[in-house]
Design an enzyme around this catalytic site. Structure first.
Site, PDB file in Angstrom:
ATOM      1  N   CYS A  88      -5.608   1.519   6.239  1.00 34.41           N
ATOM      2  CA  CYS A  88      -6.249   0.213   6.476  1.00 34.41           C
ATOM      3  C   CYS A  88      -5.636  -0.460   7.707  1.00 34.41           C
ATOM      4  O   CYS A  88      -4.650   0.036   8.269  1.00 34.41           O
ATOM      5  CB  CYS A  88      -6.069  -0.662   5.232  1.00 34.41           C
ATOM      6  SG  CYS A  88      -4.462  -1.493   5.189  1.00 34.41           S
ATOM      7  N   SER A 120      -7.275   7.273   4.359  1.00 32.53           N
ATOM      8  CA  SER A 120      -7.312   6.710   5.715  1.00 32.53           C
ATOM      9  C   SER A 120      -6.695   5.303   5.737  1.00 32.53           C
ATOM     10  O   SER A 120      -7.053   4.458   4.921  1.00 32.53           O
ATOM     11  CB  SER A 120      -8.774   6.681   6.180  1.00 32.53           C
ATOM     12  OG  SER A 120      -8.868   6.305   7.528  1.00 32.53           O
ATOM     13  N   HIS A 132       0.878  -1.173   0.000  1.00 30.11           N
ATOM     14  CA  HIS A 132       0.000   0.000   0.000  1.00 30.11           C
ATOM     15  C   HIS A 132       0.916   1.223   0.000  1.00 30.11           C
ATOM     16  O   HIS A 132       2.139   1.113   0.226  1.00 30.11           O
ATOM     17  CB  HIS A 132      -0.889  -0.029   1.245  1.00 30.11           C
ATOM     18  CG  HIS A 132      -2.092  -0.921   1.111  1.00 30.11           C
ATOM     19  ND1 HIS A 132      -3.099  -0.966   2.054  1.00 30.11           N
ATOM     20  CD2 HIS A 132      -2.455  -1.792   0.133  1.00 30.11           C
ATOM     21  CE1 HIS A 132      -4.028  -1.829   1.668  1.00 30.11           C
ATOM     22  NE2 HIS A 132      -3.663  -2.347   0.508  1.00 30.11           N
ATOM     23  N   GLU A 141       1.411   3.589   2.150  1.00 25.78           N
ATOM     24  CA  GLU A 141       2.123   3.778   3.416  1.00 25.78           C
ATOM     25  C   GLU A 141       3.287   2.789   3.537  1.00 25.78           C
ATOM     26  O   GLU A 141       4.380   3.129   3.999  1.00 25.78           O
ATOM     27  CB  GLU A 141       1.169   3.576   4.604  1.00 25.78           C
ATOM     28  CG  GLU A 141       0.001   4.553   4.658  1.00 25.78           C
ATOM     29  CD  GLU A 141      -1.233   4.051   3.917  1.00 25.78           C
ATOM     30  OE1 GLU A 141      -1.084   3.318   2.913  1.00 25.78           O
ATOM     31  OE2 GLU A 141      -2.352   4.395   4.332  1.00 25.78           O
ATOM     32  N   CYS A 183      -1.738  -1.044   7.362  1.00 25.80           N
ATOM     33  CA  CYS A 183      -0.901   0.162   7.464  1.00 25.80           C
ATOM     34  C   CYS A 183      -0.987   0.769   8.864  1.00 25.80           C
ATOM     35  O   CYS A 183       0.012   1.262   9.397  1.00 25.80           O
ATOM     36  CB  CYS A 183      -1.309   1.155   6.387  1.00 25.80           C
ATOM     37  SG  CYS A 183      -1.088   0.468   4.719  1.00 25.80           S
TER      38      CYS A 183
END
Lengths: 145, 145
Positions: free
Chosen positions: B79, B77, B50, B52, B82
């Protein structure tokens, strides 16, 4: 030891023999290993490839329907990152080699309805203890301490 | 837009222009970006990168003392994976582009004492909405649906 946990342990041992952190995992679907891996902090200089993450990455892109039928075997209780990944992908069951060295987010996994089985394997525990005695700083880095 | 959130947005836009999922992140320490990245599901066939995670991986191995002084900027936002990673490394603050498209584990982060700031950026929101309309199956795969 269960054959899949043994495969995770063999990944851990491989990592140890490479000079890395001895934590290994396998992702199992329909009675077959579809992804195997081990911690890659030392070998690849990775901050995110814990054993569980490496196994999931090696399994490749999978649809939600496959994860929903998987079991993850891992030699050590999963940290918040690895537990969060199991929750993201709704992997319903995890079999853990041991949690005496490190207690991960087992309660959080249970709150999400996941089955958590702890084998309390002496082999897994002794390998981790040996490594931590040899390289405590690397271990602390891996768990953000 | 804050300059670091803008850098995260530029990572997201880069990913979109590559045909990938438009979520980007930067890790900031002491006023400098030390890691930048974006979702790599399409580009690298990755199940775990992802935005992040990619930013953290690109920042490389860091001691706990550095993470403890970092802020993570991310366009969406975070998950459970992350968020769990931020908790593992005790990153004390996250600035989120938007959470209208997807509400991650913000409450869990707050329970761990982390500061969560939501910018509610129209640019971040519109880019995600455009992508989801174009490639809904890829988006669903990314969030385990």
């Amino acid at each position: 030891m269960n054959k899949f946990l043994k495969a995770a342990y063999e990944q851990a041992l491989k990592s140890y023999n490479e000079g890395g952190i001895p934590i290994g995992s396998v992702l199992v679907h329909d009675g077959k290993i579809i992804g195997a891996g081990h911690n890659q902090r030392v070998q690849k200089g990775s901050a995110i490839l814990h054993g569980e993450m490496d196994a999931l990455e090696n399994a490749g892109r999978l649809p939600a329907a496959v994860y929903a039928e998987c079991t993850l075997y891992t030699t050590l209780s999963p940290c918040p990152m690895c537990s969060g990944t199991m929750i993201l992908y709704k992997i319903p069951k995890v079999v853990i080699g041991e949690n005496r060295t490190f207690m991960g987010q087992e309660e959080w996994l249970k709150e999400h309805g996941m089955e958590v089985e702890v084998a309390d394997s002496p082999e897994c525990y002794e390998l981790m203890q040996r490594f931590i005695k040899e390289k405590p700083a690397v271990w602390n880095e891996d768990i953000g301490v």
